[in-house]
Design a protein around this motif. Structure first.
Motif, PDB file in Angstrom:
ATOM      1  N   PRO A 114       0.896  -0.984  -0.074  1.00 36.92           N
ATOM      2  CA  PRO A 114      -0.111   0.126   0.048  1.00 36.92           C
ATOM      3  C   PRO A 114       0.857   1.248   0.036  1.00 36.92           C
ATOM      4  N   THR A 115       0.402   2.269  -0.554  1.00 39.29           N
ATOM      5  CA  THR A 115       0.912   3.674  -0.501  1.00 39.29           C
ATOM      6  C   THR A 115       0.303   4.742  -0.171  1.00 39.29           C
ATOM      7  N   LEU A 116       0.858   5.299   0.907  1.00 38.57           N
ATOM      8  CA  LEU A 116       0.205   6.401   1.670  1.00 38.57           C
ATOM      9  C   LEU A 116       0.226   7.669   0.877  1.00 38.57           C
ATOM     10  N   LEU A 117      -0.947   8.107   0.322  1.00 34.63           N
ATOM     11  CA  LEU A 117      -1.186   9.472  -0.318  1.00 34.63           C
ATOM     12  C   LEU A 117      -1.540  10.453   0.709  1.00 34.63           C
ATOM     13  N   SER A 118      -0.944  11.763   0.400  1.00 35.23           N
ATOM     14  CA  SER A 118      -1.334  13.008   0.787  1.00 35.23           C
ATOM     15  C   SER A 118      -1.747  14.056  -0.262  1.00 35.23           C
ATOM     16  N   ILE A 119      -2.982  14.359  -0.140  1.00 35.37           N
ATOM     17  CA  ILE A 119      -3.653  15.117  -1.340  1.00 35.37           C
ATOM     18  C   ILE A 119      -4.331  16.508  -1.009  1.00 35.37           C
ATOM     19  N   THR A 120      -3.917  17.341  -1.478  1.00 33.82           N
ATOM     20  CA  THR A 120      -4.354  18.732  -0.954  1.00 33.82           C
ATOM     21  C   THR A 120      -5.483  19.259  -1.924  1.00 33.82           C
ATOM     22  N   LEU A 121      -6.783  19.406  -1.415  1.00 29.86           N
ATOM     23  CA  LEU A 121      -7.916  19.575  -2.115  1.00 29.86           C
ATOM     24  C   LEU A 121      -8.171  21.103  -1.988  1.00 29.86           C
ATOM     25  N   SER A 122      -8.744  22.063  -2.878  1.00 30.98           N
ATOM     26  CA  SER A 122      -8.904  23.482  -2.684  1.00 30.98           C
ATOM     27  C   SER A 122     -10.389  23.807  -2.626  1.00 30.98           C
ATOM     28  N   ALA A 168      -3.557   4.190  -1.342  1.00 33.58           N
ATOM     29  CA  ALA A 168      -3.493   3.382  -2.502  1.00 33.58           C
ATOM     30  C   ALA A 168      -3.441   1.818  -2.524  1.00 33.58           C
ATOM     31  N   PRO A 169      -4.426   1.217  -2.505  1.00 34.83           N
ATOM     32  CA  PRO A 169      -4.154  -0.488  -2.041  1.00 34.83           C
ATOM     33  C   PRO A 169      -3.210  -0.997  -3.145  1.00 34.83           C
ATOM     34  N   CYS A 170      -2.819  -2.326  -2.436  1.00 31.85           N
ATOM     35  CA  CYS A 170      -2.085  -3.271  -3.368  1.00 31.85           C
ATOM     36  C   CYS A 170      -2.843  -4.537  -3.494  1.00 31.85           C
ATOM     37  N   PHE A 205       3.778   0.905 -10.065  1.00 33.09           N
ATOM     38  CA  PHE A 205       4.569   0.220 -10.698  1.00 33.09           C
ATOM     39  C   PHE A 205       4.997  -1.084 -10.257  1.00 33.09           C
ATOM     40  N   ASN A 206       5.585  -1.861 -11.007  1.00 34.65           N
ATOM     41  CA  ASN A 206       6.246  -3.124 -10.353  1.00 34.65           C
ATOM     42  C   ASN A 206       7.611  -3.120  -9.730  1.00 34.65           C
ATOM     43  N   PRO A 207       7.565  -3.350  -8.347  1.00 38.11           N
ATOM     44  CA  PRO A 207       8.801  -3.009  -7.816  1.00 38.11           C
ATOM     45  C   PRO A 207       9.963  -3.885  -8.463  1.00 38.11           C
ATOM     46  N   ASP A 208       9.662  -5.069  -9.162  1.00 33.69           N
ATOM     47  CA  ASP A 208      10.754  -6.022  -9.450  1.00 33.69           C
ATOM     48  C   ASP A 208      11.174  -5.607 -10.873  1.00 33.69           C
ATOM     49  N   LEU A 209      11.008  -4.482 -11.502  1.00 34.75           N
ATOM     50  CA  LEU A 209      11.227  -4.073 -12.818  1.00 34.75           C
ATOM     51  C   LEU A 209      11.519  -2.585 -12.566  1.00 34.75           C
ATOM     52  N   PRO A 210      12.559  -2.285 -13.566  1.00 36.65           N
ATOM     53  CA  PRO A 210      13.000  -0.807 -13.641  1.00 36.65           C
ATOM     54  C   PRO A 210      11.858  -0.089 -14.182  1.00 36.65           C
ATOM     55  N   TYR A 211      11.734   1.346 -13.617  1.00 32.93           N
ATOM     56  CA  TYR A 211      10.698   2.244 -14.367  1.00 32.93           C
ATOM     57  C   TYR A 211      11.417   3.758 -14.149  1.00 32.93           C
ATOM     58  N   ILE A 212      10.782   4.479 -15.217  1.00 36.44           N
ATOM     59  CA  ILE A 212      11.274   5.854 -15.244  1.00 36.44           C
ATOM     60  C   ILE A 212      10.620   6.568 -14.370  1.00 36.44           C
ATOM     61  N   GLU A 213      11.121   7.421 -13.303  1.00 36.60           N
ATOM     62  CA  GLU A 213      10.578   8.252 -12.422  1.00 36.60           C
ATOM     63  C   GLU A 213      10.369   9.759 -13.039  1.00 36.60           C
TER      64      GLU A 213
END
Length: 575
Positions: A114-122, A168-170, A205-213
């Motif tokens: 899981p990924t902890l998201l911080s989102i700002t809403l106006s 964001a769930p996994c 992204f798949n953590p086992d593969l490279p990806y462009i940030e």
């Protein structure tokens, strides 16, 4: 002297010569059809006699209409003989603004955790609990864990910016590598939803593969000059172990539009560092502007895609548009960032912003927000016009032009999204079977109409044109008032549709006709009433018909207080 239609925030009234005998319990304020009781009373100076300058605080009631509204408030107090004290001016209700996603961190997350998201809403509506907020990744709702208000000085009930957190769930079927748009809205106001711009999409992204940030070229973005070569930095995560050496360039290749790129340098991840690797490539000049698709390959792995945008560095350019899409009804505020724009000062009259698409040329309202001291960066704020879209989406050209140097225009793409029409409210939702009741119907995103071009039906009974009044009709909101026809008692379907489109395009809602010779509740029973607030039930019945009232299940939840229920009955018809 004004606020948004949501209401809910304190409203202070300064009154001269107010009776010192008046207590907070006996003071109320009328806002058109709404009435609120005072929350506090403060004498602003020592009293001389029976009157003194007084400050009274109320909570602004919500505007029941979906349109902007002006009301003339009246102040009432016990002992005032039922005569309201008028205000020196009107109170203005403004249409509550749409929310927007301003920032999101991080923009990427693993499919394996899981990924902890911080989102700002106006401009978000009054929120008291995380469950008030709906948050979607793509088409899937995720739970909001917490929220905080970014400006503690604002009243909790005010429309304001908030920071929300969510995971964001996994490990779910839809959490696969790729990009997802983010949508957020208050559950009570879905029509004011915030959709993430392209630059704030969330990617798995798949953590086992490279990806462009990221890809960073000229001006801090994925940009390359047309006239001369540009050094571009490509940041990569999850680099294969076989590529960790500094002399591993022979296992890396990069191309742009099918042409191999020279590799300038390679910086592998540092041991114990962030795991990021940096590749510098030299992008050649180009004879045309626009996007070019590139590929980065590591030996033994699938190619990674990236995009570089060519621009003429001798001319102004739009570096970003936020948001990059919006509803076809218009009214969205755009923030357009430009580089190398001519110095126009802070005068909006010197800048033209237009939208050009298949339906013709549109002018947007322009407001120049800021200009950097050296003139190299300019931010323009513009309001999108409406677009006659009937379905799906359409891309149009956003054009920013300095009035005195029209040859230095800049363009970007903006996407219009279709927002389907809906029936927002019907008031009242029931009436006598005798007919003759004025009923207000509010519609969202409905075609612009007149009383001659709209049809209203209650079941099989169509309302004559003479009994339809269009109060207002814009591409955003439409309000009409109809007089109900006679109809047998029962529940029917209320339908509204443009006459040119027919019933297949109608919006519908249930409507109840009741027998006027029997007692009926004119409004739903209140579920609860606050201490000090009268819970009132109005009952319609014919004079001379026996009426039997049964009151049961009265419950009081008054911690620390002692009270008894009180019931009174008044007949409005005399006798």
């Amino acid at each position: 002297t004004g606020y948004f239609s949501d209401g809910g925030v304190p409203f202070t009234v300064e009154v001269d010569n107010f009776p010192i005998s008046a207590s907070v319990q006996g003071i109320s304020l009328s806002f058109g059809s709404a009435s609120v009781n005072a929350t506090s009373v403060e004498r602003t100076s020592p009293s001389e006699g029976a009157f003194a300058p007084t400050t009274i605080t109320f909570i602004i009631p919500p505007n029941p209409s979906t349109l902007a509204l002006s009301v003339s408030p009246l102040l009432f107090y016990k002992g005032g003989g039922g005569i309201g004290v008028g205000f020196p001016g009107e109170f203005e209700y403004a249409i509550s603004p749409d929310s927007a996603i301003v920032s999101m961190v991080p923009l990427r997350g693993s499919v394996a955790s899981p990924t902890l998201l911080s989102i700002t809403l106006s401009h978000f509506a009054s929120t008291s609990r995380p469950s008030d907020i709906a948050l979607l990744l793509g088409d899937h709702e995720i739970e909001v864990v917490s929220f905080t208000r970014t400006d503690a000085s604002l009243h909790p009930s005010a429309i304001q910016d908030i920071l929300i957190t969510a995971y964001a769930p996994c490990c779910v079927p839809w959490a696969v590598p790729g990009s997802l748009r983010v949508l957020a809205y208050h559950r009570a106001h879905p029509e004011r939803a915030a959709l993430s711009p392209d630059l704030l999409s969330f990617s798995y992204f798949n953590p086992d593969l490279p990806y462009i940030e990221s890809v960073t070229g000229d001006d801090g973005g994925p940009l390359a000059k047309m006239r001369v070569p540009t050094v571009v930095l490509i940041t990569i995560l999850n680099v294969p172990a076989s590529i960790l050496g500094g002399d591993a360039l022979d296992q890396i290749s990069a191309s742009l539009s099918g042409v191999q790129l020279p590799l300038e340098s390679w910086m592998p991840p540092q041991e114990g560092g962030s795991g990021r690797a940096f590749l510098y490539v030299l992008v050649p000049p180009s004879t045309s502007s626009g996007d070019a698709l590139g590929e980065l390959s590591f030996s033994g792995y699938e190619p990674l895609s990236f995009t570089v945008s060519y621009y003429d560095d001798t001319r102004p350019a739009i570096s970003s548009v936020s948001p990059s899409s919006g509803g076809h009804i218009g009214g969205a505020t755009l923030f357009i960032s430009l580089v190398r724009f001519p110095d126009v000062g802070f005068d909006p009259a010197k800048v033209s912003v237009t939208m050009e698409g298949g339906a013709g040329l549109f002018k947007a309202t322009v407001n120049l927000v800021s200009l950097s001291p050296d003139g190299s960066r300019t931010t323009v704020s513009a309001v999108t016009p409406a677009y006659p879209l009937t379905e799906s989406t359409v891309d149009v050209t956003l054009r920013v032009t300095p009035i005195l140097q029209t040859n230095l225009e800049s363009t970007a793409t903006f996407r219009y999204l279709y927002q389907p029409p809906s029936l927002s409210s019907v008031s009242p939702s029931s009436s006598s079977s005798d007919g003759g009741t004025a009923t207000t119907i509010d519609l969202l995103y409905f075609p612009i109409i007149s009383s001659a071009t709209v049809a209203v039906e209650f079941g099989s009974a169509q309302v004559p044109t003479s009994d339809i009044s269009v109060i207002s009709s814009t591409i955003i909101r439409t309000q009409i008032v109809v007089v109900t026809p006679p109809h047998p008692p029962g529940t029917v379907s209320l339908r509204v549709f443009p006459r040119t489109s027919g019933r297949l395009s109608s919006l519908s809602q249930s409507y109840v006709f009741f027998n006027s010779s029997l007692a009926q509740l004119s409004d739903p029973l209140p579920r609860w009433a606050c201490v000090g607030v009268l819970g009132e039930v109005r009952i319609l019945h014919m004079t001379g018909v026996p009426l039997h009232l049964t009151v049961s299940d009265i419950m009081f939840d008054l911690p620390g207080l002692s009270a008894s229920p009180a019931l009174s009955i008044k007949h409005s018809g005399g006798g």
